[in-house]
Design an enzyme around this catalytic site. Structure first.
Site, PDB file in Angstrom:
ATOM      1  N   ASP A   1       0.844  -1.187   0.000  1.00 47.85           N
ATOM      2  CA  ASP A   1       0.000   0.000   0.000  1.00 47.85           C
ATOM      3  C   ASP A   1       0.889   1.249   0.000  1.00 47.85           C
ATOM      4  OD1 ASP A   1      -2.931   0.843   0.345  1.00 47.85           O
ATOM      5  OD2 ASP A   1      -1.903   2.059   1.848  1.00 47.85           O
ATOM      6  N   ILE A   2       0.552   2.224  -0.840  1.00 52.04           N
ATOM      7  CA  ILE A   2       1.294   3.492  -0.848  1.00 52.04           C
ATOM      8  C   ILE A   2       0.848   4.312   0.358  1.00 52.04           C
ATOM      9  CG2 ILE A   2       1.776   5.619  -2.114  1.00 52.04           C
ATOM     10  CD1 ILE A   2       1.211   4.127  -4.692  1.00 52.04           C
TER      11      ILE A   2
ATOM     12  N   GLU B   1      -4.650   2.323  -4.580  1.00 54.11           N
ATOM     13  CA  GLU B   1      -3.193   2.474  -4.414  1.00 54.11           C
ATOM     14  C   GLU B   1      -2.560   1.201  -3.860  1.00 54.11           C
ATOM     15  OE1 GLU B   1      -4.914   3.898  -0.443  1.00 54.11           O
ATOM     16  OE2 GLU B   1      -5.507   3.746  -2.548  1.00 54.11           O
TER      17      GLU B   1
END
Length: 335
Positions: A200-201, A244
Site C-alpha cells: 500500500d502506498i 493504491e
C-alpha cells in the site's frame, strides 16, 4: 479452360476434340492411351514430388476398358492436384453396365456412346459449373477459416486486455486472482512454499489531495514500474489490487526469502524521489508491505486465508508507523 480427354477410339477422340473446339474450349489435352495420360498427370508419383503439368478443369474418360480406367479416376480423386476435377465417364457399354462402377470410383457424370453432341455439350457445361461451385465453396471455406482465425486472435487480445490494468500496464485484480488459484493448486500438488505480499502506498489520499489526481496517476505508474523492476523470476507476479494497493504472488518462495526482495523494493521506491509533503512518515513517497507465506501441502490453509494473513500483516505495518514491511506469524490452520 483445360479439358482432358482420354479415349482409345481415335475416331471418337477426334469427334470430342472437334466439338470442344467448336464450343470454345481451346486447351484440350487428348490421349488415346490410358498409361500416357496417367504419366502426364503424374498419377503414379508421390504427392510430395508431384507437380501440375497443366491445369485441368474437367476430364472426359472412356471407361470401356473396365478396371484400369476406373482406377485412373480413383487415382485422380486421391491426388490433391486433381481431386476436385469433375470427371465425365463414357462407355460403349449400356448405361446400366457402366454408370454404377463409374460413380463408385469417383466419376461426376456418365453417358453411353455413341456420342450425341447435345448430350456431351450439356454434360461438359454441367461439369464446368460443378468445378466453379467447388472452387467457390473452397474459397468461402478459406475465408471462413481466416475469419475464424482472426476472431480467435482478437478474442485472445481482448482476453489479455481484460487481465491488464489500463493505467499501470501490469496485471489487474482478475489476473491476480486467477494466478493465485493456479499457483496454489500447483503448490498443493508439488509441495513447497508460496508467498503473498500486499503493498500500500502510504498516505496516498493525501498525495492526491495535495498534487491532484493526474500526478496521483503518474505516481501509481512509477511505483508499479519500480516494484516490477525488482521481480526477477518469470513466475513472480505483480498486480494492481485496487486503488493504491498492489499485490505480489511469489511461487516457491518462503517468508525469509522474501525479506531481501521487500528491502530492494523499498529501496527502489525510495529511489524514485517522488515528493510527498503531506506524508507523516517521509518527505517522499513510501510504501508499507504485509507478507504471508505457507506450504499448502503441509498446512490446512486456503489461498483466501493466506491472503487475509498478508492483509493483516499490511495493517500491522501501517499501525506500527508505515514505511516498513511485516511478516505474518499467525498462520491459523483451517479445514
Amino acid at each position: 479452360m483445360g479439358v482432358l480427354v482420354v479415349d482409345p477410339n481415335e475416331v471418337d477422340l477426334k469427334i470430342i476434340c472437334d466439338l470442344l473446339h467448336q464450343w470454345g474450349y481451346h486447351e484440350i489435352y487428348a490421349f488415346n492411351c490410358l498409361d500416357a495420360a496417367e504419366e502426364k498427370l503424374m498419377l503414379h508419383h508421390s504427392d510430395r514430388v508431384m507437380q501440375a503439368v497443366f491445369a485441368i478443369d474437367i476430364a472426359i474418360i472412356d471407361v470401356t476398358g473396365g478396371i484400369p480406367c476406373y482406377r485412373m479416376i480413383e487415382r485422380m480423386r486421391q491426388s490433391y492436384l486433381y481431386q476436385d476435377v469433375p470427371v465425365i465417364a463414357m462407355s460403349e457399354h449400356s448405361r446400366a453396365e457402366g454408370m454404377s462402377s463409374s460413380f463408385a470410383y469417383g466419376a461426376s457424370d456418365f453417358f453411353s456412346k455413341p456420342i450425341e453432341e447435345y448430350e456431351l455439350k450439356a454434360r461438359v457445361r454441367a461439369g464446368i459449373r460443378l468445378k466453379y461451385e467447388i472452387e467457390r465453396r473452397k474459397a468461402r471455406e478459406r475465408e471462413l477459416i481466416e475469419a475464424t482465425n482472426q476472431l480467435s486472435d482478437l478474442n485472445e487480445v481482448l482476453s489479455n486486455l481484460s487481465l491488464i490494468d489500463s493505467l499501470t500496464g501490469i496485471p489487474n485484480r482478475r489476473c491476480f486472482d486467477n494466478t493465485v488459484d493456479q499457483e496454489w493448486r500447483r503448490a498443493v500438488r508439488q509441495g513447497g512454499h508460496i508467498t503473498f505480499v500486499m503493498i500500500d502506498i502510504d498516505f496516498f489520499k493525501q498525495f492526491n489531495d495535495t498534487y491532484g489526481h493526474q500526478m496521483g496517476d503518474k505516481c501509481l505508474v512509477d511505483v508499479a514500474k519500480a516494484i516490477k523492476s525488482q521481480l526477477r523470476r518469470p513466475g513472480d507476479l505483480l498486480a494492481r489490487y485496487g486503488g493504491e494497493e498492489f499485490a505480489i504472488v511469489l511461487p516457491h518462495t518462503s517468508a525469509a526469502q522474501t525479506e531481501g526482495l521487500c528491502q530492494s523494493i523499498q529501496e527502489a521506491i525510495k529511489g524514485l524521489m517522488i515528493p510527498h509533503e503531506s506524508s507523516k512518515v517521509d518527505n517522499h513517497i513510501s510504501i508499507s508491505m504485509g507478507i504471508a507465506s505457507a506450504q499448502p501441502s503441509a498446512q490446512l490453509l486456503s489461498a483466501e486465508a493466506l491472503l487475509k494473513e498478508a492483509d493483516s500483516a499490511l495493517y500491522e505495518a501501517k499501525a506500527n508507523g508505515r514505511n516498513r514491511f511485516v511478516i505474518s506469524k499467525d498462520l491459523k490452520t483451517t479445514a
